[in-house]
Design a protein around this motif. Structure first.
Motif, PDB file in Angstrom:
ATOM      1  N   ILE A 128      72.952 -21.506 -48.657  1.00 55.05           N
ATOM      2  CA  ILE A 128      73.485 -21.325 -47.304  1.00 55.05           C
ATOM      3  C   ILE A 128      73.687 -19.843 -47.019  1.00 55.05           C
ATOM      4  O   ILE A 128      73.221 -19.319 -46.002  1.00 55.05           O
ATOM      5  CB  ILE A 128      74.814 -22.101 -47.118  1.00 55.05           C
ATOM      6  CG1 ILE A 128      74.516 -23.598 -47.006  1.00 55.05           C
ATOM      7  CG2 ILE A 128      75.564 -21.605 -45.876  1.00 55.05           C
ATOM      8  CD1 ILE A 128      75.751 -24.478 -46.918  1.00 55.05           C
ATOM      9  N   LEU A 129      74.348 -19.125 -47.939  1.00 52.80           N
ATOM     10  CA  LEU A 129      74.645 -17.709 -47.698  1.00 52.80           C
ATOM     11  C   LEU A 129      73.382 -16.851 -47.708  1.00 52.80           C
ATOM     12  O   LEU A 129      73.172 -16.035 -46.813  1.00 52.80           O
ATOM     13  CB  LEU A 129      75.648 -17.187 -48.724  1.00 52.80           C
ATOM     14  CG  LEU A 129      77.083 -17.703 -48.538  1.00 52.80           C
ATOM     15  CD1 LEU A 129      78.007 -17.122 -49.578  1.00 52.80           C
ATOM     16  CD2 LEU A 129      77.599 -17.381 -47.144  1.00 52.80           C
ATOM     17  N   ILE A 130      72.555 -17.030 -48.718  1.00 51.88           N
ATOM     18  CA  ILE A 130      71.345 -16.203 -48.791  1.00 51.88           C
ATOM     19  C   ILE A 130      70.365 -16.598 -47.691  1.00 51.88           C
ATOM     20  O   ILE A 130      69.758 -15.737 -47.041  1.00 51.88           O
ATOM     21  CB  ILE A 130      70.689 -16.307 -50.183  1.00 51.88           C
ATOM     22  CG1 ILE A 130      71.648 -15.701 -51.223  1.00 51.88           C
ATOM     23  CG2 ILE A 130      69.351 -15.578 -50.217  1.00 51.88           C
ATOM     24  CD1 ILE A 130      71.140 -15.699 -52.635  1.00 51.88           C
ATOM     25  N   GLY A 131      70.252 -17.900 -47.444  1.00 51.22           N
ATOM     26  CA  GLY A 131      69.334 -18.385 -46.398  1.00 51.22           C
ATOM     27  C   GLY A 131      69.744 -17.878 -45.021  1.00 51.22           C
ATOM     28  O   GLY A 131      68.902 -17.431 -44.233  1.00 51.22           O
ATOM     29  N   ALA A 132      71.054 -17.936 -44.737  1.00 49.70           N
ATOM     30  CA  ALA A 132      71.538 -17.444 -43.440  1.00 49.70           C
ATOM     31  C   ALA A 132      71.225 -15.958 -43.319  1.00 49.70           C
ATOM     32  O   ALA A 132      70.793 -15.484 -42.265  1.00 49.70           O
ATOM     33  CB  ALA A 132      73.041 -17.690 -43.305  1.00 49.70           C
TER      34      ALA A 132
ATOM     35  N   MET B 114      80.290 -11.953 -48.766  1.00 46.63           N
ATOM     36  CA  MET B 114      79.394 -11.511 -47.691  1.00 46.63           C
ATOM     37  C   MET B 114      78.256 -10.653 -48.260  1.00 46.63           C
ATOM     38  O   MET B 114      77.199 -10.512 -47.644  1.00 46.63           O
ATOM     39  CB  MET B 114      80.199 -10.727 -46.650  1.00 46.63           C
ATOM     40  CG  MET B 114      79.468 -10.438 -45.368  1.00 46.63           C
ATOM     41  SD  MET B 114      78.864 -11.913 -44.510  1.00 46.63           S
ATOM     42  CE  MET B 114      80.384 -12.591 -43.866  1.00 46.63           C
ATOM     43  N   LEU B 115      78.476 -10.091 -49.437  1.00 40.70           N
ATOM     44  CA  LEU B 115      77.421  -9.302 -50.082  1.00 40.70           C
ATOM     45  C   LEU B 115      76.139 -10.107 -50.246  1.00 40.70           C
ATOM     46  O   LEU B 115      75.037  -9.561 -50.139  1.00 40.70           O
ATOM     47  CB  LEU B 115      77.897  -8.819 -51.464  1.00 40.70           C
ATOM     48  CG  LEU B 115      78.740  -7.536 -51.469  1.00 40.70           C
ATOM     49  CD1 LEU B 115      79.331  -7.298 -52.847  1.00 40.70           C
ATOM     50  CD2 LEU B 115      77.887  -6.346 -51.026  1.00 40.70           C
ATOM     51  N   LEU B 119      72.632  -9.147 -48.761  1.00 41.22           N
ATOM     52  CA  LEU B 119      71.454  -9.124 -49.631  1.00 41.22           C
ATOM     53  C   LEU B 119      70.327  -9.951 -49.012  1.00 41.22           C
ATOM     54  O   LEU B 119      69.170  -9.514 -48.949  1.00 41.22           O
ATOM     55  CB  LEU B 119      71.823  -9.695 -51.013  1.00 41.22           C
ATOM     56  CG  LEU B 119      70.720  -9.694 -52.055  1.00 41.22           C
ATOM     57  CD1 LEU B 119      70.511  -8.276 -52.586  1.00 41.22           C
ATOM     58  CD2 LEU B 119      71.053 -10.636 -53.211  1.00 41.22           C
ATOM     59  N   GLY B 120      70.673 -11.138 -48.508  1.00 37.93           N
ATOM     60  CA  GLY B 120      69.696 -11.985 -47.837  1.00 37.93           C
ATOM     61  C   GLY B 120      69.099 -11.296 -46.620  1.00 37.93           C
ATOM     62  O   GLY B 120      67.890 -11.362 -46.380  1.00 37.93           O
TER      63      GLY B 120
END
Lengths: 186, 137
Positions: A128-132, B114-115, B119-120
């Protein structure tokens, strides 16, 4: 002081954001936060893989300074300028969030259900976090700007492309919240 | 020294975004649910005053701090890139509840996870750089 510590109403905050945009214009620059992501790619050596990252990133250092300032501003505001009152959300929003599994809506700036470290230990939480982040980073560069560059600066400068981009922001946002949220959460 | 004005502008911006609650994930959710005027008021009043400010700047040919006439670069013409790119951005914005400015502000407020979003976002920007030639603009 009391008025500083309380949340600021929209009619104070909006004009102050316009002031930030106009200040940067007066400094001979433009207001656009997502450009920093491209600069970071360039600093990290992205130029080896795409000519898109081959530019003089040093000319963009001023914008990195703005973003470092914003980070420190966030620290100062939350530690010294807040009374940490619960965000005054619409009760309907709180109820909708509860139905999706989000408790204590508005108690913090972001929900523990997404941002707590415990969530990062699950594949779903991590995705969820990386995808967003990937969607934001890819989308903003494809569209040539984000909320600051298109919604504030572009619309203020009466740019039709910015209006199309902002309509896009809402198509994506509405799709996420109304269609995908019930599938992802709950 | 020449960077100091940018530093203070950034600090001011960060404080405004926290105090306005525009960095709140909940406020973004509420906005996309059309359940509050708050975010529309912020963006609407910022754009209203922004239009007014830039009209005055153009009409009076105001000069910037270095003495050059202020000219904002027009956005390139196009349709697909704005609609598709904008929609992808919107999907991420509504999920993370943060766009590229607020991501860093929230990191400053202590949301260290939030890091991963940042990064994303850098990764997403990098992917765009790789695929740019194959995408409709």
């Amino acid at each position: 002081m009391e008025y500083i510590l309380q949340p600021w109403p929209w009619y104070i905050s909006g004009p102050l954001i316009a002031l930030v945009m106009l200040l940067l214009v007066y400094f001979g620059k433009t207001f656009g936060m997502s450009s920093n992501l491209r600069t970071l790619c360039s600093i990290a050596g992205g130029g080896k893989y795409s000519e898109f990252f081959r530019f003089d990133w040093k000319a963009q250092r001023w914008n990195l300074v703005v973003v470092i300032g914003a980070l420190i501003g966030g620290y100062l505001a939350s530690n010294f300028l807040s009374d940490h009152s619960v965000i005054d959300l619409n009760p309907a929003t709180v109820a909708d969030l509860k139905a999706l599994g989000f408790e204590d809506a508005g108690a913090a700036l972001v929900p523990a259900e997404i941002y707590d470290w415990g969530e990062l230990l699950t594949v779903k939480g991590l995705l969820i976090l990386i995808g967003a982040g990937i969607l934001v980073g890819f989308g903003t560069r494809y569209a040539g700007g984000c909320t600051s560059g298109h919604a504030i600066t572009g619309l203020s400068n009466l740019q039709l492309p910015s209006l199309i981009a902002v309509i896009g922001f809402f198509i994506g946002g509405l799709l996420m919240v109304h269609v995908l949220y019930p599938l992802i959460f709950s | 020294m020449k960077f100091l004005k940018y530093f203070f502008t950034g600090i001011f911006f960060g404080i405004v975004l926290v105090k306005s609650e525009a960095v709140s994930w909940y406020r973004i959710f509420e906005m996309f649910k059309f359940q509050s005027f708050h975010m529309y008021g912020i963006i609407g009043s910022a754009v209203f005053l922004g239009i007014l400010g830039l009209l005055i700047v153009k009409k009076n040919e105001v000069k910037d701090i270095n003495g050059y006439k202020i000219q904002l670069p027009p956005k390139d013409m196009g349709f697909a890139r704005y609609l598709i790119g904008g929609s992808l951005f919107g999907l991420g914005w509504a999920l993370a509840g943060a766009c590229p400015g607020p991501m860093f502000v929230l990191l400053g407020t202590g949301v260290l996870s939030m890091l991963l979003v940042i990064l994303g976002a850098v990764l997403g920007t990098f992917l765009y750089g790789l695929l740019r030639g194959k995408l409709p603009h």
